[in-house]
Write a protein that holds these residues in place. Structure first.
Motif, PDB file in Angstrom:
ATOM      1  N   UNK A   3       0.975  -1.406   0.113  1.00 24.92           N
ATOM      2  CA  UNK A   3      -0.325   0.465   0.446  1.00 24.92           C
ATOM      3  C   UNK A   3       0.826   1.189   0.080  1.00 24.92           C
ATOM      4  N   UNK A   4       0.497   1.849  -0.904  1.00 20.83           N
ATOM      5  CA  UNK A   4       1.531   3.583  -0.913  1.00 20.83           C
ATOM      6  C   UNK A   4       0.435   4.638  -0.750  1.00 20.83           C
TER       7      UNK A   4
ATOM      8  N   UNK B  65       0.262  -0.670  -4.922  1.00 20.88           N
ATOM      9  CA  UNK B  65       1.545  -0.555  -5.495  1.00 20.88           C
ATOM     10  C   UNK B  65       1.054  -1.773  -6.448  1.00 20.88           C
ATOM     11  N   UNK B  66       2.319  -0.705  -8.042  1.00 21.79           N
ATOM     12  CA  UNK B  66       1.828  -1.992  -9.363  1.00 21.79           C
ATOM     13  C   UNK B  66       2.717  -3.200  -9.057  1.00 21.79           C
ATOM     14  N   UNK B  67       3.971  -3.403  -8.382  1.00 17.90           N
ATOM     15  CA  UNK B  67       4.244  -4.846  -7.773  1.00 17.90           C
ATOM     16  C   UNK B  67       3.640  -5.167  -6.366  1.00 17.90           C
TER      17      UNK B  67
ATOM     18  N   UNK C 145      -0.611 -12.402 -13.373  1.00 17.79           N
ATOM     19  CA  UNK C 145       0.020 -12.028 -15.154  1.00 17.79           C
ATOM     20  C   UNK C 145      -0.908 -12.971 -16.347  1.00 17.79           C
ATOM     21  N   UNK C 146      -1.034 -14.043 -15.751  1.00 20.49           N
ATOM     22  CA  UNK C 146      -1.870 -14.767 -17.296  1.00 20.49           C
ATOM     23  C   UNK C 146      -3.179 -14.418 -17.332  1.00 20.49           C
ATOM     24  N   UNK C 147      -3.902 -13.634 -16.613  1.00 20.44           N
ATOM     25  CA  UNK C 147      -4.989 -13.314 -17.200  1.00 20.44           C
ATOM     26  C   UNK C 147      -4.947 -11.915 -18.023  1.00 20.44           C
TER      27      UNK C 147
END
Length: 845
Positions: free
Chosen positions: A691-692, A700-702, A729-731
């Motif tokens: 959480x940012x 966050x992106x990661x 990330x398969x989605x």
């Protein structure tokens, strides 16, 4: 010939090749694709563009309003500054500011991004939502539909979709021994008209695999395969169907289908991933509704209006979450224009209800009368008034805030747990505040030291001391868990326990009619449009909306009425679509003039009347469909039938199609013995790492998914807007539904990145390794026994002699290349990997 038609023809031909490969190669999962097919795959020619009518609908509801309201004053019909006119197809073409398919290379996109010398509009940058809409429009080809001849406003009664649902006469057929149900008679009658004979029935192994995938999204267990094959009773298949309909996995599968036609996600916002920690309650409501076989009319009413009032309604706590259907959306955050933000949200809600429940593109009437369907602009704003009288967003005058929340009823258990959580929270908060005070003092002292050193004349010793002080300050910050935006104290406050709440819609205290917004601009208002319904759907006198009501309950009653000509038709068409791969109406979310006509209109009405006769039961409708003979046909090819009906619209065979991405992932976990059967509850990984902590807090992106969640079924994984998390990330590669859109039909793509993912993904390799370990665990099995086990587990059929021979050759070759210390494990892992990426595993046939 237009490019889109060429691409579609190529796609059809390649999928026919896949069918031939599958038919010829049954029992041979390691088939090598020919060089021509590989060339097609690598060129990416199978990438499927959106349907033309879908692009046109998006243009009318999203793009045209932006071009007219934000660009039209300087580049419109009356004024063309710089000689550029952007409000007509011809003007846009002459301006040369758009490169179809290339947003980054389009001057229009560069200008609205404010990324070049030209910044448009000069009065103020477009919102993230508007920029994103223009980017997607250009990327998809910048289609600008002609103002085509649609259905005139007076022609509502002539279009088939607005006609009352009739109970059709079941047709007579020549081959009376073929049908097993009335559904079969409707199908066979059409086939006989064309002189087409249906193919043979599917074998028991293929049929069991098909129905298990269709109803649960999982593969049949090894024991279930063997049991069904040995059961020779006449009701063997119906017993399987009843077992699958009763499985909790049924709700997981069909609940995900419904979520496709909503804006559901665990985050909101267009740019940042702003968490919605309670969004899962709507997801679980949908899944449980399917498992409980909640009557479809009740299911619709609850999502529009919430649970019924009175004692019975209050008991149904899960239904309080139902209006998450309306409020969980891609709302613009911090747009500063409160009136426009609320109007845009209401527009998305109207469009959502129209596409998902009525099969109509209502959003196209935002700026003018619908160009194709009999939906006047004034009636559109009559619906808008219903949702502007509904609490969706809690915004201040700057546009900041959140989604409306409703407190769930409290119980003694809930109150006790809340007290315990608050006690632990107070302790953690006190520790964080105390630590922050100590480290704040340390930081202040070190900062004073650095300031003093900088003030002294420069020397080598001073530079060394200064560097040491800076290192000390960095260490103090690190120890205090304070690093830029990673403020642990703020994060602790962010996670303050709350009594159970749910994102839900409520009526405003003073509901009222709205005024027509010219070109969708909330600040250019015209005449009042009384809250009401669509005159085109004229089945009886519409309900009166009470002055102190938003009108949502009346809208729900109007939609969920058995006499509404669209509601039941749209729903049974969706059920048919998910079972056969195509709907009777191919455009599942558009039954209007620009949608496809039904291939079997009488069958569509038959299914609609059966749904209503069965008290709107989803499970009974699905059961009747899958017990039909047409559902149980093989996917074999027939050259003669293929010539007469190349696209199989008349259903002379079963459609072979790739599994949805959720099913691919879930079944890989399943066969590896790695699938977590846990269901329901929160899934967002709200940790300090993820959480940012700058308001509004975002992920966050990661972001990393937590261990207790990561091996659950895909429907229980967190759903992000823009792009899914790296652990799933398969989605992103296999056509997962965009949560910012209402998607009735996922358009499958076949592109090189998918093949590269399957061959190189750590996820796929790990599941293959676990599957191999599962096979090698039983020391009593030889190679033939392991292959037999693998085929039953992964492909749900017995192994053939060809399978065994191929496996032995593959294993022997792989062992020669593998490290000696684990050659057997490595070789079997590679073989299992080959099975998991084979067409026989990935395709439902």
């Amino acid at each position: 010939m237009p490019t889109a038609q060429i691409r579609n023809r190529i796609r059809r031909k390649v999928f026919q090749i896949f069918d031939i490969i599958g038919a010829v190669n049954d029992g041979c999962p390691l088939v090598k694709l020919g060089p021509i097919l590989w060339t097609i795959l690598c060129l990416g020619l199978l990438g499927s563009p959106a349907r033309a009518q879908d692009r046109g609908d998006v243009f009318e509801s999203k793009i045209r309003p932006i071009l007219i309201s934000r660009c039209g004053s300087c580049h419109g019909d009356k004024t063309q500054m710089g000689g550029k006119q952007l409000t007509s197809k011809e003007g846009m073409h002459r301006a040369g500011v758009v490169v179809p398919g290339n947003p980054d290379g389009s001057a229009l996109i560069q200008a609205v991004r404010y990324s070049g010398k030209t910044k448009m509009p000069p009065a103020g940058k477009l919102t993230e939502a508007e920029i994103g809409a223009l980017e997607r429009w250009v990327a998809s080809g910048a289609a600008w539909p002609d103002a085509a001849a649609g259905v005139p406003q007076t022609a509502a009664g002539r279009h088939w979709a607005f006609q009352p649902v009739k109970s059709p006469v079941v047709p007579a057929v020549q081959h009376t021994d073929w049908p097993r149900s009335d559904i079969d008679r409707f199908i066979l009658a059409k086939l006989e008209e064309k002189g087409i004979t249906p193919v043979r029935d599917a074998d028991k192994y293929s049929l069991l695999r098909r129905v298990t995938l269709d109803l649960t999204g999982l593969l049949p267990a090894q024991s279930e395969v063997q049991q069904f094959y040995k059961d020779s009773s006449s009701d063997a298949f119906s017993k399987v169907v009843d077992r699958l309909l009763a499985s909790p996995a049924f709700g997981d599968r069909w609940g995900r289908h419904w979520l496709d036609i909503t804006y559901y996600a665990d985050t909101t916002g267009y740019g940042r991933r702003i968490p919605l920690p309670e969004a899962w309650r709507y997801r679980d409501y949908v899944i449980e509704s399917f498992n409980q076989d909640k009557p479809y009319d009740q299911f619709l009413r609850e999502q529009i209006a919430g649970p019924k009032g009175g004692p019975e309604g209050k008991k149904d706590q899960s239904a309080i979450a139902a209006t998450g259907f309306l409020v969980l959306g891609p709302w613009s955050w911090g747009a500063y224009d409160r009136a426009q933000t609320l109007l845009d949200a209401a527009d998305l809600q109207v469009d959502l209800v129209g596409r998902s429940m009525l099969g109509l593109t209502l959003g196209c009437a935002r700026c003018h009368d619908h160009k194709f369907d009999p939906i006047p602009n004034k009636e559109y704003y009559g619906l808008i008034g219903i949702f502007l009288s509904t609490k969706t967003l809690s915004l201040n005058r700057f546009g900041d805030g959140g989604i409306n929340m409703v407190r769930l009823p409290e119980t003694t258990e809930v109150a006790k747990r809340y007290a315990q959580e608050m006690e632990a929270y107070d302790k953690r908060l006190a520790e964080a505040e105390a630590a922050e005070k100590i480290y704040a003092k340390d930081r202040e002292e070190v900062q004073k030291q650095i300031t003093a050193l900088k003030a002294n004349p420069t020397s080598a010793q001073n530079e060394s001391t200064l560097k040491a002080a800076q290192d000390q300050l960095a260490e103090v910050k690190k120890k205090s868990e304070y690093a830029g935006d990673k403020q642990i104290l703020e994060f602790v406050r962010y996670l303050k326990p709350r009594l159970p709440n749910v994102y839900a819609a409520e009526d405003l205290d003073q509901p009222q009619d709205t005024r027509i917004a010219s070109r969708g601009d909330a600040h250019q208002l015209g005449e009042f449009a009384p809250r009401g319904f669509l005159s085109a759907i004229n089945y009886e006198k519409p309900p009166e909306i009470e002055p102190d009501s938003s009108g949502r309950r009346e809208l729900a009653d109007w939609i969920a009425n058995e006499k509404n000509p669209l509601t039941a038709r749209v729903y049974v068409n969706r059920l048919w679509h998910f079972l056969f791969g195509d709907g009777i109406v191919a455009t599942t979310e558009n039954f209007g003039a620009r949608g496809d006509a039904p291939t079997h209109p009488e069958l569509l009405d038959y299914l609609a009347t059966r749904l209503i006769a069965n008290q709107w039961s989803t499970k009974k409708t699905i059961r009747e469909i899958v017990l039909s003979r047409v559902y149980q046909l093989a996917s074999a090819t027939d050259p003669k039938a293929g010539e007469l009906d190349a696209d199989n619209k008349l259903l002379w065979r079963a459609n072979r199609r790739r599994m949805e991405v959720e099913t691919i992932r879930d079944t890989m976990l399943q066969v590896a013995g790695n699938l977590d059967a846990s269901r329901g509850g929160p899934s967002l990984p709200l940790t300090a790492q993820n959480v940012h902590t700058i308001a509004p807090f975002f992920l966050e992106d990661d972001t990393v998914i937590e261990d207790p969640i990561k091996n659950r079924r895909t429907v229980y994984q967190p759903v992000m807007r823009n792009s899914q998390m790296a652990p799933v990330d398969i989605l992103n590669l296999f056509d997962f539904k965009d949560p910012d859109q209402v998607i009735g039909t996922r358009i499958p793509t076949v592109v090189p990145t998918q093949t590269l993912y399957l061959l190189n993904s750590p996820f796929v390799k790990e599941e293959a390794r676990l599957l191999a370990a599962r096979l090698l665990k039983d020391a009593s099995l030889d190679d033939k026994g392991r292959v037999s086990e693998l085929m039953l587990i992964a492909l749900n059929r017995p192994a053939t002699e060809r399978d065994v021979q191929q496996a032995r050759q593959f294993i022997a070759a792989a062992m020669k290349k593998a490290p000696a210390e684990n050659a057997l494990e490595t070789a079997w892992a590679r073989y299992c990997h080959a099975i998991l990426v084979s067409s026989e595993f990935l395709y439902r046939r």
